[in-house]
Design a protein around this motif. Structure first.
Motif, PDB file in Angstrom:
ATOM      1  N   VAL A  35       0.874  -1.174   0.000  1.00 40.19           N
ATOM      2  CA  VAL A  35       0.000   0.000   0.000  1.00 40.19           C
ATOM      3  C   VAL A  35       0.907   1.219   0.000  1.00 40.19           C
ATOM      4  N   ASP A  36       0.784   2.052  -1.017  1.00 38.88           N
ATOM      5  CA  ASP A  36       1.662   3.196  -1.214  1.00 38.88           C
ATOM      6  C   ASP A  36       0.825   4.459  -1.381  1.00 38.88           C
ATOM      7  N   SER A  37       0.888   5.325  -0.384  1.00 39.98           N
ATOM      8  CA  SER A  37       0.162   6.594  -0.289  1.00 39.98           C
ATOM      9  C   SER A  37      -1.228   6.384   0.277  1.00 39.98           C
ATOM     10  N   PHE A  38      -1.390   6.843   1.508  1.00 40.96           N
ATOM     11  CA  PHE A  38      -2.669   6.697   2.208  1.00 40.96           C
ATOM     12  C   PHE A  38      -2.831   7.817   3.212  1.00 40.96           C
ATOM     13  N   ALA A  39      -4.088   8.088   3.540  1.00 43.29           N
ATOM     14  CA  ALA A  39      -4.419   9.071   4.580  1.00 43.29           C
ATOM     15  C   ALA A  39      -5.499   8.478   5.470  1.00 43.29           C
ATOM     16  N   ILE A  40      -5.200   8.388   6.766  1.00 40.04           N
ATOM     17  CA  ILE A  40      -6.166   7.926   7.766  1.00 40.04           C
ATOM     18  C   ILE A  40      -6.414   9.121   8.676  1.00 40.04           C
ATOM     19  N   THR A  41      -7.549   9.784   8.480  1.00 41.32           N
ATOM     20  CA  THR A  41      -7.740  11.100   9.071  1.00 41.32           C
ATOM     21  C   THR A  41      -9.125  11.248   9.696  1.00 41.32           C
ATOM     22  N   ASN A  42      -9.161  11.939  10.834  1.00 45.57           N
ATOM     23  CA  ASN A  42     -10.418  12.393  11.447  1.00 45.57           C
ATOM     24  C   ASN A  42     -11.368  11.255  11.804  1.00 45.57           C
ATOM     25  N   ASN A  43     -10.826  10.089  12.109  1.00 43.48           N
ATOM     26  CA  ASN A  43     -11.652   8.965  12.525  1.00 43.48           C
ATOM     27  C   ASN A  43     -11.740   8.899  14.043  1.00 43.48           C
ATOM     28  N   LYS A  44     -12.810   8.279  14.539  1.00 42.98           N
ATOM     29  CA  LYS A  44     -12.951   7.986  15.960  1.00 42.98           C
ATOM     30  C   LYS A  44     -12.935   6.467  16.100  1.00 42.98           C
ATOM     31  N   ILE A  45     -11.926   5.950  16.806  1.00 44.02           N
ATOM     32  CA  ILE A  45     -11.730   4.510  16.931  1.00 44.02           C
ATOM     33  C   ILE A  45     -11.647   4.203  18.420  1.00 44.02           C
ATOM     34  N   HIS A  46     -12.590   3.394  18.923  1.00 44.38           N
ATOM     35  CA  HIS A  46     -12.667   3.279  20.372  1.00 44.38           C
ATOM     36  C   HIS A  46     -13.324   1.969  20.817  1.00 44.38           C
ATOM     37  N   ASP A  47     -12.987   1.590  22.032  1.00 45.12           N
ATOM     38  CA  ASP A  47     -13.618   0.474  22.736  1.00 45.12           C
ATOM     39  C   ASP A  47     -13.554  -0.819  21.932  1.00 45.12           C
ATOM     40  N   ASN A  48     -12.319  -1.191  21.571  1.00 45.94           N
ATOM     41  CA  ASN A  48     -12.042  -2.438  20.876  1.00 45.94           C
ATOM     42  C   ASN A  48     -11.009  -3.232  21.660  1.00 45.94           C
ATOM     43  N   ASP A  49     -10.977  -4.561  21.450  1.00 53.13           N
ATOM     44  CA  ASP A  49     -10.123  -5.405  22.293  1.00 53.13           C
ATOM     45  C   ASP A  49      -8.751  -5.688  21.688  1.00 53.13           C
ATOM     46  N   ASN A  50      -8.364  -4.887  20.698  1.00 54.87           N
ATOM     47  CA  ASN A  50      -6.989  -4.931  20.198  1.00 54.87           C
ATOM     48  C   ASN A  50      -6.685  -3.629  19.471  1.00 54.87           C
ATOM     49  N   ILE A  51      -5.576  -3.592  18.786  1.00 49.43           N
ATOM     50  CA  ILE A  51      -4.972  -2.387  18.225  1.00 49.43           C
ATOM     51  C   ILE A  51      -5.981  -1.526  17.466  1.00 49.43           C
ATOM     52  N   GLY A  52      -5.858  -0.199  17.626  1.00 48.18           N
ATOM     53  CA  GLY A  52      -6.755   0.730  16.951  1.00 48.18           C
ATOM     54  C   GLY A  52      -6.411   0.902  15.479  1.00 48.18           C
ATOM     55  N   ILE A  53      -5.258   1.522  15.186  1.00 49.08           N
ATOM     56  CA  ILE A  53      -4.774   1.710  13.811  1.00 49.08           C
ATOM     57  C   ILE A  53      -3.430   1.004  13.706  1.00 49.08           C
ATOM     58  N   ASP A  54      -3.282   0.136  12.708  1.00 48.59           N
ATOM     59  CA  ASP A  54      -2.044  -0.641  12.552  1.00 48.59           C
ATOM     60  C   ASP A  54      -1.558  -0.528  11.110  1.00 48.59           C
ATOM     61  N   ILE A  55      -0.324  -0.051  10.928  1.00 46.58           N
ATOM     62  CA  ILE A  55       0.299   0.070   9.618  1.00 46.58           C
ATOM     63  C   ILE A  55       1.430  -0.951   9.560  1.00 46.58           C
ATOM     64  N   ILE A  56       1.337  -1.901   8.614  1.00 43.67           N
ATOM     65  CA  ILE A  56       2.080  -3.159   8.737  1.00 43.67           C
ATOM     66  C   ILE A  56       2.986  -3.390   7.532  1.00 43.67           C
ATOM     67  N   GLY A  57       4.165  -3.965   7.814  1.00 46.93           N
ATOM     68  CA  GLY A  57       5.068  -4.433   6.781  1.00 46.93           C
ATOM     69  C   GLY A  57       5.682  -5.765   7.145  1.00 46.93           C
ATOM     70  N   PHE A  58       6.220  -6.447   6.132  1.00 44.90           N
ATOM     71  CA  PHE A  58       7.060  -7.636   6.302  1.00 44.90           C
ATOM     72  C   PHE A  58       6.300  -8.872   6.770  1.00 44.90           C
ATOM     73  N   GLU A  59       4.987  -8.940   6.518  1.00 49.35           N
ATOM     74  CA  GLU A  59       4.227 -10.138   6.886  1.00 49.35           C
ATOM     75  C   GLU A  59       4.035 -11.102   5.719  1.00 49.35           C
ATOM     76  N   GLY A  60       4.609 -10.796   4.563  1.00 51.77           N
ATOM     77  CA  GLY A  60       4.440 -11.654   3.394  1.00 51.77           C
ATOM     78  C   GLY A  60       3.160 -11.403   2.635  1.00 51.77           C
ATOM     79  N   THR A  61       2.484 -10.305   2.934  1.00 49.82           N
ATOM     80  CA  THR A  61       1.189 -10.021   2.317  1.00 49.82           C
ATOM     81  C   THR A  61       1.292  -9.811   0.816  1.00 49.82           C
ATOM     82  N   ALA A  62       2.350  -9.120   0.364  1.00 53.41           N
ATOM     83  CA  ALA A  62       2.480  -8.776  -1.056  1.00 53.41           C
ATOM     84  C   ALA A  62       3.260  -9.801  -1.860  1.00 53.41           C
ATOM     85  N   GLY A  63       3.860 -10.781  -1.202  1.00 56.93           N
ATOM     86  CA  GLY A  63       4.613 -11.800  -1.922  1.00 56.93           C
ATOM     87  C   GLY A  63       6.041 -11.429  -2.251  1.00 56.93           C
TER      88      GLY A  63
END
Length: 494
Positions: free
Chosen positions: A227-255
């Motif tokens: 994923v190249d170029s993104f904007a995560i803006t003005n959101n309300k993220i709350h009352d969840n039982d794990n991570i709110g916003i996660d930006i991820i690399g190196f999991e083998g997703t893209a091959g």
């Protein structure tokens, strides 16, 4: 960030004329032209999709929509999935799915099956698609290994916008399995760039509310892979039982490891609170002291990202810059002008959580306010928690105010080099002589001892920043504050 040819807000409500056949195909009626079309709970897919003769199913609308179309969803509850493979174009504009003005359109997943990682709304290898103003709820499973998502974007494509949606009650309630407690996963919004040859680009996630999710070992909002170029803006993220916003690399997703890293992004203006993995069985919630390891905002292997002007509070960890993969780095991250307060484990964490993980490099933590984090009994992780494998990072012009532990910086690892810590303002109600800093496993009691022993913070101050009313979340500075009147720290607290 790449720019859109036409923004959804401009397109919404316009009728864009482009020729489209009105000939019936497969016994359904085709729309007469690209423009505004309608879906209603009491509609009929043999209709023309007008406001007076609406369609019944979202999928029917998605299959027929031409570039530049707006699909208005009328008031009602829709027990339907929506799988989008046809998008818009740069010239004609996006395909927009939107609740009709002044009405509440609800996609409800109750009773719908989940097959692998599947979204109640799914965008697959499509470009120029906007999802806005919808309520998305109740997509759940109790089956181990199935992964429900409110919105799931995957493959490649460009100009995807997720705007002003309300996403809640997405859940996996299965029992985790094995020693790694796996198989219990869900997402509110998941974006996976899975194609090595072409990135998912120009992604916008703005103005959404994402809450009341049972996520297991997954995240409320995840951006993963190519994923190249993104904007995560003005959101309300709350009352969840794990991570709110996660930006991820190196999991083998893209091959292909060369592009398997979310990058070139902005995380700005979000409010993130009530994020905790305690009582989450995927994280050993049966431990006597619980497990408080969920970050409000977590950069795990991402690159070239700004995290700016967010309000992050009452989570396990406020903001974390780390890499869970040995030899891999989260790098070129700027964390600036954020309010980070009352988080249980720490305010801002950097580096791998042990020596066998990756690390954080060439990043900046500047102009932030960290206030009374480190709340757990016997904690001591401080306002700033520096972990393993840190290099060439800059930490400057921040305000750090200790809580009851009195710990301001905690650094129990020696695997760091060429990091700069200076120009900050520190305060603890215990006073300068009783406040605590830990640097490369050495504890220093008192500000002067810390400065002498480490060489850090030579131009920093120890003084009360004089917030207007921190207990009420008002971190503006009083007129007579040392910072306002020439202090070295310059955190923006408005």
């Amino acid at each position: 960030m790449s720019s859109k040819a036409l923004r959804p807000a401009i397109l919404l409500g316009l009728i864009l004329l482009c020729g489209c056949s009105s000939t019936s195909t497969h016994n359904v009626t085709q729309p007469e032209q690209a423009g505004a079309y309608y879906v209603a709970a009491d509609g009929d897919d043999n209709n023309r999709g007008t406001i007076d003769l609406p369609w019944e199913t979202l999928q029917h609308a998605a299959d027929l929509a031409a570039p530049g179309s707006t699909i208005y969803i009328r008031e009602g509850v829709y027990h339907q999935k929506l799988h989008i493979t046809n998008g818009g174009s740069e010239d004609a504009g996006p395909v927009i799915f939107s609740a009709y003005s002044g009405e509440t359109a609800i996609l409800d997943g109750e009773g719908l099956a989940v097959d692998g990682l599947e979204g109640l709304i799914e965008i697959n290898n499509a470009s120029y698609v906007t999802i806005q103003n919808l309520e998305i709820r109740n997509y759940q499973t109790a089956d181990n290994g199935e992964v429900p998502a409110g919105i799931y974007v995957h493959g490649s494509g460009q100009s995807i916008s997720l705007l002003n949606n309300r996403i809640h009650s997405i859940a996996n309630t299965a029992a985790p399995e094995g020693e790694d407690l796996s198989g219990r996963d869900a997402h509110g919004i998941a974006v996976y760039g899975t194609e090595a040859e072409e990135a998912l680009s120009d992604l916008t996630i703005d103005g959404n509310e994402v809450y009341d999710l049972v996520l297991g070992s997954s995240e409320a909002v995840a951006v993963n892979g190519n994923v190249d170029s993104f904007a995560i803006t003005n959101n309300k993220i709350h009352d969840n039982d794990n991570i709110g916003i996660d930006i991820i690399g190196f999991e083998g997703t893209a091959g292909d490891e060369a592009v398997d890293q979310a990058r070139n992004g902005m995380i700005k203006g979000n409010e993130v609170y009530g994020i905790s993995s305690n009582h989450n069985p995927s994280y050993g919630a049966s431990l006597p002291n619980g497990n408080y390891s969920a970050g409000g905002i977590y950069i795990d292997g991402g690159r070239s990202i700004r995290v700016e002007k967010n309000r992050v509070y009452d989570n396990d960890i406020g903001i974390e810059l780390a890499s869970e993969h040995k030899g891999k780095l989260t790098r070129d991250i700027t964390v600036q002008d954020n309010l980070v307060y009352r988080n249980r484990l720490t305010g801002i964490a950097m580096g791998g959580y042990d020596e066998d993980r990756g690390g954080t490099s060439d990043s900046k933590v500047i102009l932030n306010t960290l206030y009374q984090n480190d709340l757990l009994e016997g904690g001591g992780n401080g306002q700033l928690y520096l972990q393993a494998n840190l290099s060439r990072n800059t930490i400057t012009d921040n305000i750090l105010v200790a809580g009851e532990s009195g710990v301001l910086i905690s650094n129990d690892y020696t695997s760091s080099s060429e990091n700069t810590v200076d120009g900050n303002l520190y305060f603890a109600e215990t006073g300068a002589d009783e406040a605590i800093w830990v640097w490369k496993k050495q504890e220093y009691a008192g500000f002067s001892a810390y400065q002498r022993g480490t060489g850090n913070d030579r131009s920093s101050l120890f003084a009360d920043p004089q917030f207007v009313d921190a207990s009420a979340g008002d971190f503006r500075l009083q007129p007579d504050s040392r910072i306002v009147n020439g202090g070295s720290a310059g955190a923006k607290t408005d």
